[in-house]
Write a protein that holds these residues in place. Structure first.
Motif: not given
Length: 324
Positions: A112-121, A124-126, A275-279, A284-290
């Motif tokens: 059990f561990r959150s992917p938002h854990d700040r100790q992870l290096t 990208h969230m994936i 896809l239009l990203f702002g803040p 870190e969050w955009a989907p991947r792929g050509p």
């Protein structure tokens, strides 16, 4: 078969971001039965697409009553082979609640561990989902677990979307371009004027082939754009069930949206996406792929003319270009 139980309390986009790692986990344990406990509607999509073997809504766990022996979910999740069964929960467990629950169900292998854990290096969230497995390795998930970015396919319905409002000028309308002006957060969204301007330019080039869609959490973004396009009356879709949306997405040639769950769904289904990203940070969050094309402006001040030109180029180059 031995089982892998994946607990994921996140929303639609978070669940889709975890899919490449879930696939890698499944490939590493090909004889295990994969059970999803997370976003309910997404779990049904995963089930129909063959990504998981069983699916439950995380909300149905009913904290405080999850171990009732008369629960059908309890019977499915209960470990039958503690040395081979595995439970992965992408959430914090500082108080040890989930650990105690896993042990009560008979698991000796759990993480059990959150992917938002700040100790992870990883950035990208994936990659952070995968890092949770690697960092928590106790003989559970060794580093060879690799992310899998295949396009999700399935026996999704090919007819018009159902489950909500569907309005077009003609039942034979062929939607080539779909615009999603909303997201789960107002800070991620451009103004109605921008999306209306882009839609108007595209509708002059592709009459009756440009539609608008809203997700369950962003219907309020659709109304002002429709009012600005009242003379053109473009097709619009709202309150749709997620399963038929997948079939709908597989027929369109271009999806235009923000950082949202529907954007991640379109990208996962292989739809060419602008896809239009702002803040939020695409790295870190955009989907991947050509097939995913990201434009970022922290203030969401995009040029309608530039987006229109890019959208036309993407439609013309699209391998799904079925309409001359």
């Amino acid at each position: 078969n031995p089982k892998i139980v994946v607990l994921h309390p996140g929303a639609l986009g978070d669940g889709l971001v975890s899919l490449p790692t879930i696939r890698g986990l499944s490939r590493h344990y090909p004889k295990h039965k994969l059970i999803w406990v997370g976003h309910g509607a997404l779990g049904e999509v995963f089930l129909k697409a063959g990504e998981v073997h069983e699916s439950f809504s995380f909300d149905s766990l009913q904290v405080g009553h999850v171990c009732r022996s008369d629960s059908s979910m309890h019977a499915v999740l209960q470990s039958c082979d503690s040395t081979r069964d595995l439970m992965v929960g992408w959430m914090n467990d500082k108080e040890g609640y989930w650990t105690a629950w896993a042990q009560k169900l008979g698991y000796s292998r759990y993480l059990f561990r959150s992917p938002h854990d700040r100790q992870l290096t990883a950035r990208h969230m994936i990659e952070r989902y995968r890092e949770v497995l690697i960092e928590g390795n106790r003989g559970l998930c060794p580093p060879p677990v690799q992310n899998d970015f295949r396009t999700m396919t399935g026996p999704f319905p090919a007819d018009k979307p159902v489950g909500g409002t569907f309005e077009t000028k003609s039942p034979e309308t062929k939607i080539r371009i779909l615009l999603h002006p909303g997201s789960g957060s107002p800070q991620k969204c451009t103004g109605a004027d921008l999306f209306a301007s882009v839609a108007r330019k595209l509708l002059t080039r592709f009459p009756d082939q440009v539609g608008l869609i809203s997700g369950p959490a962003d219907i309020q973004y659709l109304c002002p754009i429709r009012s600005l396009l009242i003379d053109l009356n473009p097709p619009y879709f709202e309150n749709l069930d997620l399963f038929p949306v997948c079939g709908f997405f597989q027929q369109i040639e271009l999806f235009i949206g923000h950082d949202s769950g529907l954007s991640h769904l379109a990208a996962t289904l292989g739809v060419t996406s602008l896809l239009l990203f702002g803040p939020t940070e695409p790295g870190e969050w955009a989907p991947r792929g050509p097939h995913v094309h990201v434009r970022r402006d922290r203030d969401l001040q995009f040029s309608p003319d530039d987006l229109d030109r890019l959208a036309e180029q993407l439609v013309q180059k699209n391998p799904r270009n079925l309409v001359a």
